[in-house]
Motif scaffolding. Sequence first.
Motif, mmCIF file in Angstrom:
data_model
loop_
_atom_site.group_PDB
_atom_site.id
_atom_site.type_symbol
_atom_site.label_atom_id
_atom_site.label_comp_id
_atom_site.label_asym_id
_atom_site.label_seq_id
_atom_site.Cartn_x
_atom_site.Cartn_y
_atom_site.Cartn_z
ATOM 1 N N SER A 10 55.785 39.613 46.383
ATOM 2 C CA SER A 10 54.887 38.427 47.030
ATOM 3 C C SER A 10 54.941 38.543 48.638
ATOM 4 O O SER A 10 54.053 37.834 49.110
ATOM 5 C CB SER A 10 55.196 37.128 46.583
ATOM 6 O OG SER A 10 56.672 36.846 46.660
ATOM 7 N N GLY A 11 55.921 38.983 49.215
ATOM 8 C CA GLY A 11 55.839 39.074 50.629
ATOM 9 C C GLY A 11 55.010 40.066 51.208
ATOM 10 O O GLY A 11 54.857 40.070 52.587
ATOM 11 N N TYR A 12 54.499 40.812 50.314
ATOM 12 C CA TYR A 12 53.446 41.751 50.957
ATOM 13 C C TYR A 12 51.921 41.417 50.504
ATOM 14 O O TYR A 12 51.651 41.038 49.533
ATOM 15 C CB TYR A 12 53.768 43.262 50.281
ATOM 16 C CG TYR A 12 55.015 43.634 50.753
ATOM 17 C CD1 TYR A 12 55.446 44.170 52.058
ATOM 18 C CD2 TYR A 12 55.915 43.653 49.812
ATOM 19 C CE1 TYR A 12 56.836 44.825 52.296
ATOM 20 C CE2 TYR A 12 57.579 44.210 50.000
ATOM 21 C CZ TYR A 12 57.480 44.697 51.347
ATOM 22 O OH TYR A 12 58.895 45.069 51.478
ATOM 23 N N LYS A 13 50.986 41.367 51.460
ATOM 24 C CA LYS A 13 49.734 40.842 51.363
ATOM 25 C C LYS A 13 48.737 42.137 50.791
ATOM 26 O O LYS A 13 48.046 41.692 49.613
ATOM 27 C CB LYS A 13 49.159 40.362 52.358
ATOM 28 C CG LYS A 13 49.618 39.208 53.076
ATOM 29 C CD LYS A 13 48.977 38.614 54.232
ATOM 30 C CE LYS A 13 49.653 37.454 54.587
ATOM 31 N NZ LYS A 13 49.047 36.759 55.981
ATOM 32 N N ASP A 44 50.396 47.579 52.001
ATOM 33 C CA ASP A 44 51.751 47.012 52.440
ATOM 34 C C ASP A 44 52.793 47.209 51.379
ATOM 35 O O ASP A 44 54.028 47.261 51.384
ATOM 36 C CB ASP A 44 51.630 45.705 52.958
ATOM 37 C CG ASP A 44 50.747 45.472 54.131
ATOM 38 O OD1 ASP A 44 50.842 46.483 54.938
ATOM 39 O OD2 ASP A 44 50.393 44.160 54.462
ATOM 40 N N LYS A 45 52.288 46.822 50.054
ATOM 41 C CA LYS A 45 53.204 47.086 48.968
ATOM 42 C C LYS A 45 53.936 48.373 48.617
ATOM 43 O O LYS A 45 54.844 48.597 48.391
ATOM 44 C CB LYS A 45 52.531 46.389 47.740
ATOM 45 C CG LYS A 45 52.190 44.809 47.768
ATOM 46 C CD LYS A 45 51.521 44.398 46.632
ATOM 47 C CE LYS A 45 51.348 42.877 46.449
ATOM 48 N NZ LYS A 45 50.576 42.643 45.217
ATOM 49 N N SER A 59 49.508 48.519 38.671
ATOM 50 C CA SER A 59 48.972 47.342 39.156
ATOM 51 C C SER A 59 48.580 47.319 40.506
ATOM 52 O O SER A 59 47.277 46.766 40.888
ATOM 53 C CB SER A 59 49.831 46.232 38.796
ATOM 54 O OG SER A 59 49.341 44.999 39.088
ATOM 55 N N ILE A 60 49.686 47.724 41.253
ATOM 56 C CA ILE A 60 49.186 47.693 42.671
ATOM 57 C C ILE A 60 48.321 48.773 43.312
ATOM 58 O O ILE A 60 47.264 48.354 44.077
ATOM 59 C CB ILE A 60 50.544 48.199 43.664
ATOM 60 C CG1 ILE A 60 51.629 47.084 43.266
ATOM 61 C CG2 ILE A 60 50.158 48.551 45.017
ATOM 62 C CD1 ILE A 60 52.877 47.550 43.764
ATOM 63 N N ILE A 61 47.999 49.952 42.631
ATOM 64 C CA ILE A 61 47.181 50.931 42.891
ATOM 65 C C ILE A 61 45.725 50.490 42.485
ATOM 66 O O ILE A 61 44.780 50.578 43.085
ATOM 67 C CB ILE A 61 47.448 52.307 42.101
ATOM 68 C CG1 ILE A 61 48.648 52.834 42.777
ATOM 69 C CG2 ILE A 61 46.251 53.281 42.159
ATOM 70 C CD1 ILE A 61 49.366 53.984 42.295
ATOM 71 N N THR A 62 45.694 49.912 41.015
ATOM 72 C CA THR A 62 44.233 49.483 40.563
ATOM 73 C C THR A 62 43.760 48.352 41.662
ATOM 74 O O THR A 62 42.577 48.216 41.842
ATOM 75 C CB THR A 62 44.610 48.725 39.177
ATOM 76 O OG1 THR A 62 45.057 49.915 38.440
ATOM 77 C CG2 THR A 62 43.257 48.333 38.673
ATOM 78 N N ASP A 111 47.050 58.744 37.346
ATOM 79 C CA ASP A 111 47.291 60.076 38.301
ATOM 80 C C ASP A 111 47.882 59.639 39.603
ATOM 81 O O ASP A 111 48.961 60.286 39.866
ATOM 82 C CB ASP A 111 46.005 60.686 38.448
ATOM 83 C CG ASP A 111 45.411 61.541 37.235
ATOM 84 O OD1 ASP A 111 46.243 61.306 36.366
ATOM 85 O OD2 ASP A 111 44.473 61.926 37.260
ATOM 86 N N VAL A 112 47.308 58.834 40.243
ATOM 87 C CA VAL A 112 47.877 58.451 41.738
ATOM 88 C C VAL A 112 49.315 57.625 41.453
ATOM 89 O O VAL A 112 50.178 58.047 42.238
ATOM 90 C CB VAL A 112 46.705 57.304 42.168
ATOM 91 C CG1 VAL A 112 47.557 56.805 43.553
ATOM 92 C CG2 VAL A 112 45.650 57.737 42.512
ATOM 93 N N MET A 113 49.561 56.732 40.576
ATOM 94 C CA MET A 113 50.767 56.488 40.111
ATOM 95 C C MET A 113 51.810 57.545 39.999
ATOM 96 O O MET A 113 53.008 57.456 40.597
ATOM 97 C CB MET A 113 50.748 55.485 38.934
ATOM 98 C CG MET A 113 52.153 54.891 38.373
ATOM 99 S SD MET A 113 53.019 55.770 37.324
ATOM 100 C CE MET A 113 52.097 55.883 35.809
ATOM 101 N N HIS A 114 51.586 58.551 39.022
ATOM 102 C CA HIS A 114 52.636 59.624 39.001
ATOM 103 C C HIS A 114 52.640 60.481 40.171
ATOM 104 O O HIS A 114 53.878 60.883 40.418
ATOM 105 C CB HIS A 114 51.945 60.687 37.979
ATOM 106 C CG HIS A 114 52.265 60.242 36.518
ATOM 107 N ND1 HIS A 114 53.290 59.634 36.148
ATOM 108 C CD2 HIS A 114 51.235 59.869 35.500
ATOM 109 C CE1 HIS A 114 52.903 59.445 34.746
ATOM 110 N NE2 HIS A 114 51.508 59.339 34.475
#
Length: 202
Positions: free
Chosen positions: A84-87, A91-92, A142-145, A160-163
């Motif tokens: 939650s500290g990353y916007k 950043d995440k 979730s972050i990538i999507t 794919d990006v996640m892997h």
Amino acid sequence: MEVFPIEVKRRKDVAQIKKDIARNTKELFAQKGYSATSMEDICTINNRSKGSIYYHFKSKEELFMYLIKLNNEDWMDAWLDKESGYKTAIDKLYGLADHYVDDLANPLNHAINEFVSGQVVSQEMLDEMLSLIRIPYATYESIITKGMEDGELKPDDPQDVMHIIYGLFSGLTTLYYEKDLTDIRRIYHKGMASLLAGIQQG
């Protein structure tokens, strides 16, 4: 009428005892390694008989696998506290890189590497280890999507990006044996920057 609540409480007690045994044994495995830690050591550190330990875990191997599971859950909980500290998604992703580097100092890692490389792996154990490895996958996706939806990252297959990102982070963990954490953090960030150059929306 009272049987059900008592049974629920008993199950909770058993689950807590398992966690206590595993957490008590964590430092032992960290200090001595997996192979050098005996069931006698485990009994002593927990002040329990072999029968009591075997009631909860069929073997030292099963106990250690359970400890890896708790360790991975702790890793995820610690990340969720930070997230939650990353916007932004970018950043995440850098935050995740730092989270990996921070975890390299985990004293249990050496024993985990010894365990994974030194075991004759059954299909059941392989399936369990794969399920543990996959614990953070949903968080990465979730972050990538979200990054793609917000236009930070180019449209692509999030899995794919996640892997690819997971492979980068996992692969760089071997640097722990040859570089200090400051240099490792720099390389993680450099790797993330190189990867983002290909997937970040221009």
